[in-house]
Design an enzyme around this catalytic site. Structure first.
Site, PDB file in Angstrom:
ATOM      1  N   HIS A 278       0.900  -1.161   0.117  1.00  0.00           N
ATOM      2  CA  HIS A 278       0.001  -0.137  -0.040  1.00  0.00           C
ATOM      3  C   HIS A 278       0.760   1.282  -0.051  1.00  0.00           C
ATOM      4  O   HIS A 278       1.492   1.585   0.932  1.00  0.00           O
ATOM      5  CB  HIS A 278      -0.946  -0.077   1.149  1.00  0.00           C
TER       6      HIS A 278
ATOM      7  N   ASP B 162       1.147   5.176  -0.176  1.00  0.00           N
ATOM      8  CA  ASP B 162       0.728   6.371  -0.333  1.00  0.00           C
ATOM      9  C   ASP B 162       0.993   7.389  -1.173  1.00  0.00           C
ATOM     10  O   ASP B 162       2.035   7.638  -1.080  1.00  0.00           O
ATOM     11  CB  ASP B 162       0.465   7.026   1.433  1.00  0.00           C
TER      12      ASP B 162
ATOM     13  N   ASP C 295      -7.387   1.640   2.458  1.00  0.00           N
ATOM     14  CA  ASP C 295      -7.360   2.690   3.912  1.00  0.00           C
ATOM     15  C   ASP C 295      -7.749   3.620   3.980  1.00  0.00           C
ATOM     16  O   ASP C 295      -7.535   4.514   5.089  1.00  0.00           O
ATOM     17  CB  ASP C 295      -5.563   3.052   3.422  1.00  0.00           C
TER      18      ASP C 295
ATOM     19  N   HIS D 281      -6.171   9.760  -0.285  1.00  0.00           N
ATOM     20  CA  HIS D 281      -6.915   9.676   0.962  1.00  0.00           C
ATOM     21  C   HIS D 281      -6.125  10.417   2.070  1.00  0.00           C
ATOM     22  O   HIS D 281      -6.575  10.353   3.359  1.00  0.00           O
ATOM     23  CB  HIS D 281      -7.396   8.349   1.440  1.00  0.00           C
TER      24      HIS D 281
END
Length: 1024
Positions: A56, A58, A172, A420
């Protein structure tokens, strides 16, 4: 170590892949074995555990997006690829195309073909496929669709059909929107998986074995076409406890060499089997999904795969002694496929997953408002992106104009901003600056496209093709161009394909002997007024001592999807005084009134007291004031010590009211008003750092409340969260309504959740919901609706009967220990607390007609006209100059919005030599909202535009990456109405029917049902 990791793939590729024909016809997808047929085999009669290796990544958070890429992401992809090449059974999924696209661009031809082979064989699979994994609370549906389309197009161009994602992967984000599920279903996704849901909801779902469901994204409008299989991942998106094998993890590796003293393989297998047995209790099929990875993991992929190989080997070996557990490398799509084959019947969900609480006292509702200035900037920038895409298409700019590059700079910046931890406001301050800088750079590039397109269109229209200038600080009354030029042109481009009316406000310099003359495109004079700049504007440090003391106000009539140019002349021969500031007088109410609205203010305090809809004959008592909550200070070690921070909203009690009748002796001017024919205003000063201007313009059916908040004081060592509160005489009995990402509206009930009995440990924060564009309350007895529309995403609620509350700004002194690592304490250019300015748009309507008002206004707020300025030439004053031009031959119906118009590569057949365009039309009313505007609408697109005719239209999925008729989604068993037949469509619509060779009546007439978005690849020919 990084250099070794980066070199290792080169050696692997040479030894393993050399000699293979990587330039075979598979590059075009002919030999592709991707899709569900590429899944590793499962075993019937066993619990099949789908091991999903993933990372994951970001797109900015603690460090910037560039820093994440160069410090971490590039090594992940460098490390994973050789592992996949070496073993056909291995799988890996990748999500964030903002990262993957730059990595792929940096690779040599040999590596690109290696990656294409892995994608074509389903061993490297793209999940989600957006430029980022977007936030779901603070994002607008237009930007969500755009950022996915950007990622989808990269995948389509480089990997063909095998690059198309089939699964949504929102692991997330901090709460989940129903509109997001609807969008995913319309992309053609077969499933959605996420990691975060309310702890009480999760407990109940685990006990009831409903961790997987069918989420109905638009049950009342789109029906089954928006339904989506949705699963909650068992461990967020992390591995089961004890099974993290990344180089940054502390878990023990699997030791299976019996010659060693630290052999632990039996214990590891026992622990894993127990974890799977526990997980199986909460899921309904004999398939389990297990995520193996987390944030920025797999920088040394061999560590992961070495241990996963051992885990798979030794767990599966237990089958010989009776174990019924079978482990395979898999992907979320393969898991979806096998769960679907199980044929189970699933429960449904029709609401959303907001608000999200991770534990008691920990509601993730603060980020609905965090970094309010950035949220506003993202919304305005998205508007400009749509403008330049439209103009680029209408002017049919060529690549020699560099428009594609310029647009992509802004499109990619906007894509990153939807992340996000971007628009959500949950990033570090330095990263927030980086996001804003990217947007600003993108706007600068977009202005070049605007200029090129407008010049070309003006020349075609017979107008002077002059250089356009931009003022980006009009919201704080700063524009050197309008303050220094004696004569200037004002051009407004309307991105809505309907007529409209806009009030323009421009800062100007004025002395005792100067007035201004405004001339319309027809050469006739236009009424204008001068109004004093408000005192709160002068205290904004970003004005940098700008001297503009007045604003010139005048109305503009907008043409559909086109530009209109007005001329402003400084006239020294005629004196016209500015509107006069008038003080409030006790005992005499001040009333602002136009053709439709009347608002009354108390003569003593300047406070709002009544609002009347004169047109609809609705009136009510109403007050508006501000309050602030003091944020809880805590160490976050236990739920009761949870602090309020960037993510979490946790007030330490009830709000502290700030009203106009409070006594603050330091205030020199608490309230005044001005009244003209075009504009009427009441200026209110609540505190030295909290002011507001209430504005009513002629011919508008709403009232503007422009608030200016900051610097929020912290000298008492307490963080504060400021809310605007409207108190009405309506009775809504705990029910209120908020929008989902700017589209459909959801019903909210105080202290209630649709799917579980709520134990609300935070009566304020637990009742806040994301308000992306509007919030309203209704009084069923009076049949009256009170609506507040916002210019950015905010958190809102109705905590008491008849009230609407919206959080506008936050400044906090404690971190909430959820990763960002610093308090939300923004400062301005002067080093003091940040000042934020925004607007609430207030409407009072009968319930029966309220939707028509707030739907139309909502569209215009999200797509206001773009304003540019230029110096006049002789041609502009020539009789032949038109100074107005429309891009459509006929305005669209009142319920239809042109969502997308852009030059776009071919996603389907391209039977024309011209570059195909992407066209999206949407019906933006819901069923039953309005007796007329909620009906289906039909648009003939063949000769809709003035610069080109449409010769063919191929309908695509919403993401623009697949022909709609090719979409073949998995079918699921769940209770739903069967009276919703799928919409029939020819894959290609042509003006001349190729099947019959005869002319077809209205072959390019497009019918839209309520809340429907239809996406087309269109081929064009320039209009004669």
């Amino acid at each position: 170590m990084a250099s070794v990791v980066r070199f290792f793939p080169l050696l692997c590729w040479f030894l393993i892949v050399s000699g293979k024909n990587l330039r075979s016809k598979f590059d075009d997808g002919d030999d592709a074995t991707c899709g569900y047929q590429s899944c590793n085999p499962v075993k019937d009669g066993m619990i099949n555990v789908h091991i999903v290796p993933h990372t994951h990544d970001d797109v900015g958070w603690i460090i910037t997006v560039d820093q994440y890429y160069y410090e971490r992401v590039q090594y992940i992809l460098d490390s994973v690829i050789p592992e996949l090449v070496n073993d056909p059974s291995k799988r890996f999924i990748y999500v964030e195309i903002a990262f993957f696209s730059r990595w792929y661009r940096e690779q040599n031809d040999f590596m690109r073909h290696t990656v294409k082979r892995l994608v074509s064989e389903g061993r490297l699979e793209f999940i989600l496929g957006g430029w980022c994994m977007n936030d779901e609370a603070s994002t607008h549906y237009n930007a969500i669709i755009d950022q996915h389309t950007l990622g989808f197009e990269f995948l389509r161009q480089n990997f063909g059909k095998c690059g198309k994602p089939r699964v949504g992967w929102q692991i997330d984000p901090f709460g989940h929107s129903r509109e997001q599920a609807s969008i995913f279903a319309q992309f053609g996704f077969d499933s959605l998986f996420f990691g975060r849901l309310d702890y009480q909801d999760k407990d109940l779902r685990q006990n009831r074995t409903t961790m997987e469901m069918i989420w109905r994204g638009s049950p009342d409008n789109l029906g089954t076409q928006s339904d989506l299989f949705t699963g909650v991942l068992p461990n967020g998106y992390s591995p089961p406890g004890g099974f993290c094998f990344d180089i940054f993890c502390g878990d023990s590796p699997i030791v299976d060499d019996t010659r060693l003293h630290d052999v632990n393989v039996k214990q590891k297998v026992d622990d894993f089997l127990k974890a799977m047995a526990d997980q199986a209790k909460h899921y309904s099929t004999n398939h389990l999904i297990t995520t193996m990875g987390s944030d920025f993991e797999y920088q040394a992929a061999h560590n992961w795969y070495l241990n996963l190989d051992k885990l798979i080997k030794h767990v599966n070996a237990r089958q010989s002694s009776g174990s019924k557990v079978n482990l395979i490398y898999s992907t979320p799509s393969c898991y979806t496929y096998h769960v679907n084959k199980a044929g189970k019947t699933y429960t449904t969900k029709e609401d959303d997953f907001f608000p999200y609480a991770s534990r008691a006292h920990t509601f993730w509702t603060g980020y609905f408002t965090s970094r309010a200035a950035l949220k506003g900037y993202v919304r305005r920038t998205n508007n400009f992106l749509q403008v330049i895409k439209q103009l680029d298409a209408l002017a049919i700019l060529e690549d020699t104009d560099n428009s594609t590059f310029n647009i992509n700079v802004l499109a990619e910046a906007m894509g990153v901003a939807q992340h996000h931890d971007a628009v959500s406001g949950t990033e570090k301050q330095v990263v927030a600056y980086d996001y804003a800088e990217r947007l600003a750079n993108g706007v600068n590039e977009g202005q070049k496209v605007y200029n090129d397109a407008v010049k070309k269109l003006m020349a075609l229209n017979g107008d002077a093709a002059v250089e356009q200038n931009f003022c980006t600080l009009l919201n704080i009354s700063v524009c050197d161009f309008t303050q220094t030029q004696k004569v200037f042109m004002v051009t407004l481009y309307n991105p809505i394909a309907r007529t409209g009316r806009e009030i323009v406000r421009l800062p100007v310099s004025k002395d005792q002997t100067v007035s201004f003359k405004v001339t319309g495109p027809d050469g006739k004079g236009v009424e204008s007024e001068l109004i004093p700049v408000t005192p709160d504007t002068f205290r904004i440090p970003e004005r940098y001592n700008n001297t503009a003391k007045f604003e010139l106000v005048f109305p503009v009539d907008l043409v559909p999807l086109g530009y209109t140019t007005y001329t402003v002349t400084r006239n020294t021969a005629v004196q016209k005084p500015a509107l006069e500031k008038k003080p409030f007088q006790p005992g005499a109410d001040v009333v602002l009134k136009n053709e439709y609205i009347s608002v009354a203010f108390d003569g003593k305090t300047g406070a709002l007291k009544n609002m009347t809809n004169l047109e609809k004959k609705v009136s009510m008592d109403i007050t508006q004031s501000f309050s602030f909550y003091n944020g809880v200070k805590g160490n976050n070690s236990q739920p009761e010590f949870q602090a309020s921070g960037a993510y979490i909203f946790r007030p330490n009690g009830t709000s502290v009211p700030i009203t106009m009748d409070n006594s603050y002796p330091k205030l020199t001017t608490k309230a005044y008003f001005v009244q003209g024919e075009l504009v009427q205003e009441v200026y209110q000063q609540f505190l030295p750092w909290l002011t507001q201007t209430v504005k009513l313009y002629s011919q508008q059916r709403f009232v503007q409340f422009q608030w200016t908040v900051g610097p929020i004081p912290i000298d008492d060592n307490l963080g504060k969260e400021v809310v605007s509160v409207f108190k009405t005489s309506l009775s809504n009995k705990g029910t209120f309504y908020t929008d989902a990402n700017g589209r459909e509206v959801l019903k909210r009930q105080l202290n209630h959740r649709e799917t579980w009995p709520l134990n609300n440990t935070e009566p304020v924060a637990g009742n806040f919901y994301p308000v992306n564009s509007r919030i309203y309350i209704q009084d069923e007895a009076k049949k009256v609706q009170f609506t507040v529309l916002t210019d950015r995403s905010e958190g809102g609620s109705s905590l008491r009967d008849g009230e609407v509350e919206l959080m506008v700004h936050r400044r906090l002194l404690n971190d909430d220990s959820l990763g960002v690592g610093e308090p939300l304490n923004e400062t301005g250019s002067d080093g003091k607390g940040l000042i934020v300015r925004g607007i609430h748009y207030v409407m009072l309507e009968p319930m029966a007609s309220a939707a028509a008002g707030h739907r139309d206004l909502g569209e215009r707020l999200f797509m206001p006209p773009a304003l540019s300025l230029s110096q006049p030439t002789d041609r502009q004053s020539h009789l032949g100059a038109k100074n107005t031009w429309s891009g459509v031959r006929e305005a669209l119906p009142d319920n239809v919005h042109l969502l997308t118009l852009q030059q776009y590569p071919s996603a389907g057949p391209a039977p024309s030599e011209t570059q195909p365009f992407l066209l999206r039309l949407e019906h933006f009313y819901e069923k039953g909202e309005d007796p007329v505007l909620s009906q289906p609408a039909t648009v003939n697109i063949q000769k809709l535009f003035t610069t080109f005719d449409i010769t063919a239209a191929t309908e695509l999925t919403l993401g623009g990456d697949m022909v709609l008729s090719d979409m073949n989604k998995l079918k699921w068993n769940y209770p739903h109405d069967d009276d919703e037949p799928p919409r029939k469509t020819d894959p290609i619509l042509r003006f001349e029917s190729e099947k019959s060779g005869k002319s077809v009546s209205d072959p390019l007439s497009i019918t839209l049902n309520p809340m429907e978005i239809r996406t087309f690849q269109i081929t064009i020919q320039p209009a004669a």
